[in-house]
Motif scaffolding. Structure first.
Motif, mmCIF file in Angstrom:
data_model
loop_
_atom_site.group_PDB
_atom_site.id
_atom_site.type_symbol
_atom_site.label_atom_id
_atom_site.label_comp_id
_atom_site.label_asym_id
_atom_site.label_seq_id
_atom_site.Cartn_x
_atom_site.Cartn_y
_atom_site.Cartn_z
ATOM 1 N N LEU A 1 0.832 -1.205 0.000
ATOM 2 C CA LEU A 1 0.000 0.000 0.000
ATOM 3 C C LEU A 1 0.867 1.256 0.000
ATOM 4 O O LEU A 1 0.563 2.236 -0.675
ATOM 5 N N TYR A 2 1.954 1.218 0.758
ATOM 6 C CA TYR A 2 2.871 2.353 0.802
ATOM 7 C C TYR A 2 3.504 2.581 -0.569
ATOM 8 O O TYR A 2 3.671 3.726 -1.000
ATOM 9 N N GLU A 3 3.854 1.506 -1.248
ATOM 10 C CA GLU A 3 4.438 1.643 -2.578
ATOM 11 C C GLU A 3 3.437 2.247 -3.560
ATOM 12 O O GLU A 3 3.782 3.147 -4.337
ATOM 13 N N LEU A 4 2.226 1.744 -3.537
ATOM 14 C CA LEU A 4 1.206 2.249 -4.446
ATOM 15 C C LEU A 4 0.898 3.722 -4.157
ATOM 16 O O LEU A 4 0.705 4.513 -5.074
ATOM 17 N N SER B 1 15.925 -4.649 -1.464
ATOM 18 C CA SER B 1 15.672 -3.380 -2.165
ATOM 19 C C SER B 1 14.171 -3.115 -2.238
ATOM 20 O O SER B 1 13.618 -2.804 -3.296
ATOM 21 N N ARG B 2 13.510 -3.233 -1.090
ATOM 22 C CA ARG B 2 12.054 -3.115 -1.035
ATOM 23 C C ARG B 2 11.638 -1.688 -0.703
ATOM 24 O O ARG B 2 11.803 -1.233 0.430
ATOM 25 N N PRO B 3 11.086 -0.966 -1.663
ATOM 26 C CA PRO B 3 10.689 0.427 -1.417
ATOM 27 C C PRO B 3 9.601 0.564 -0.366
ATOM 28 O O PRO B 3 9.573 1.541 0.383
ATOM 29 N N GLY B 4 8.693 -0.417 -0.279
ATOM 30 C CA GLY B 4 7.640 -0.336 0.728
ATOM 31 C C GLY B 4 8.193 -0.384 2.137
ATOM 32 O O GLY B 4 7.714 0.322 3.034
ATOM 33 N N ARG B 5 9.214 -1.218 2.343
ATOM 34 C CA ARG B 5 9.855 -1.306 3.663
ATOM 35 C C ARG B 5 10.501 0.026 4.027
ATOM 36 O O ARG B 5 10.419 0.495 5.172
ATOM 37 N N PHE B 6 11.150 0.641 3.055
ATOM 38 C CA PHE B 6 11.784 1.939 3.280
ATOM 39 C C PHE B 6 10.743 3.033 3.526
ATOM 40 O O PHE B 6 10.848 3.803 4.481
ATOM 41 N N LEU B 7 9.722 3.126 2.687
ATOM 42 C CA LEU B 7 8.726 4.201 2.796
ATOM 43 C C LEU B 7 7.946 4.136 4.101
ATOM 44 O O LEU B 7 7.499 5.167 4.611
#
Length: 209
Positions: A47-50, A174-180
């Motif tokens: 959800l964070y990625e989207l 390299s997971r953008p959702g984990r970072f965001l």
């Protein structure tokens, strides 16, 4: 100039609320095991990625629509932008045709390309000044966008560089959702990176219009 800033603020609020709804559901899974079978951390991070991807798309849309209107002589709270040569375009269609210069579309995610485009049409525009002052961070945000949209090694590598620039570390997979969804260690009440970036883009948008 239409109320683009207000429109962007409304969209940002909606996107952040959507992402945070995932956190609320995730918290409830610890008490409701049946819910835990339907929802988990991975889905929350998705959800964070989207939300970020949609946010960045709206930022690109904002840049294009405001730029075209400045080419037509629209006036905002920052005043009227000075055209580089000749006179303002009579219609948005004429301005777009000139901007495209035979291409089907132009990109807005790369701040350096937007700056060069602005310099070709406007003299000392807010697009040029604001993006030039924040090009490094905007390039980092573009790398996050690419990682969400693409799976190539280059996209992963650029995302890792961006996460190191912002958070000082690389995120597993390299997971953008984990970072965001992670919290930025900034201020007395650290925000999640998604919230921080959303507010940052709103701040830049307000400087443009």
């Amino acid at each position: 100039m239409p109320r683009y800033l207000g429109q962007l603020e409304s969209i940002v609020t909606y996107l952040l609320d959507t992402a945070h709804a995932g956190d609320i559901i995730l918290a409830r899974t610890f008490k409701d095991r049946s819910l835990a079978r339907e929802w988990n951390l991975n889905k929350t991070e998705l959800l964070y990625e989207l939300a970020f991807l949609k946010l960045f798309i709206e930022w690109e849309k904002f840049l294009e629509e405001t730029f075209l209107r400045y080419l037509c002589g629209y006036v905002s709270t920052k005043g009227q932008q000075a055209i580089m040569a000749g006179s303002y375009y009579r219609t948005l269609s004429e301005a777009e045709t000139a901007m495209l210069a035979g291409q089907k579309y132009v990109m807005w995610y790369d701040p350096n390309k937007v700056i060069a485009r602005a310099m070709g049409f406007l003299r000392g525009s807010t697009h040029e000044r604001v993006l030039a002052s924040n090009s490094s961070r905007l390039s980092g945000l573009a790398a996050i966008r690419h990682r969400i949209a693409h799976g190539q090694a280059d996209a992963r590598s650029r995302f890792d560089q961006a996460s190191r620039m912002f958070a000082g570390k690389r995120y597993k997979g390299s997971r953008p959702g984990r970072f965001l969804r992670d919290r930025a260690g900034i201020g007395p009440r650290p925000q999640r990176w998604l919230d921080l970036f959303a507010n940052e883009l709103l701040g830049l948008a307000s400087q443009i219009v």
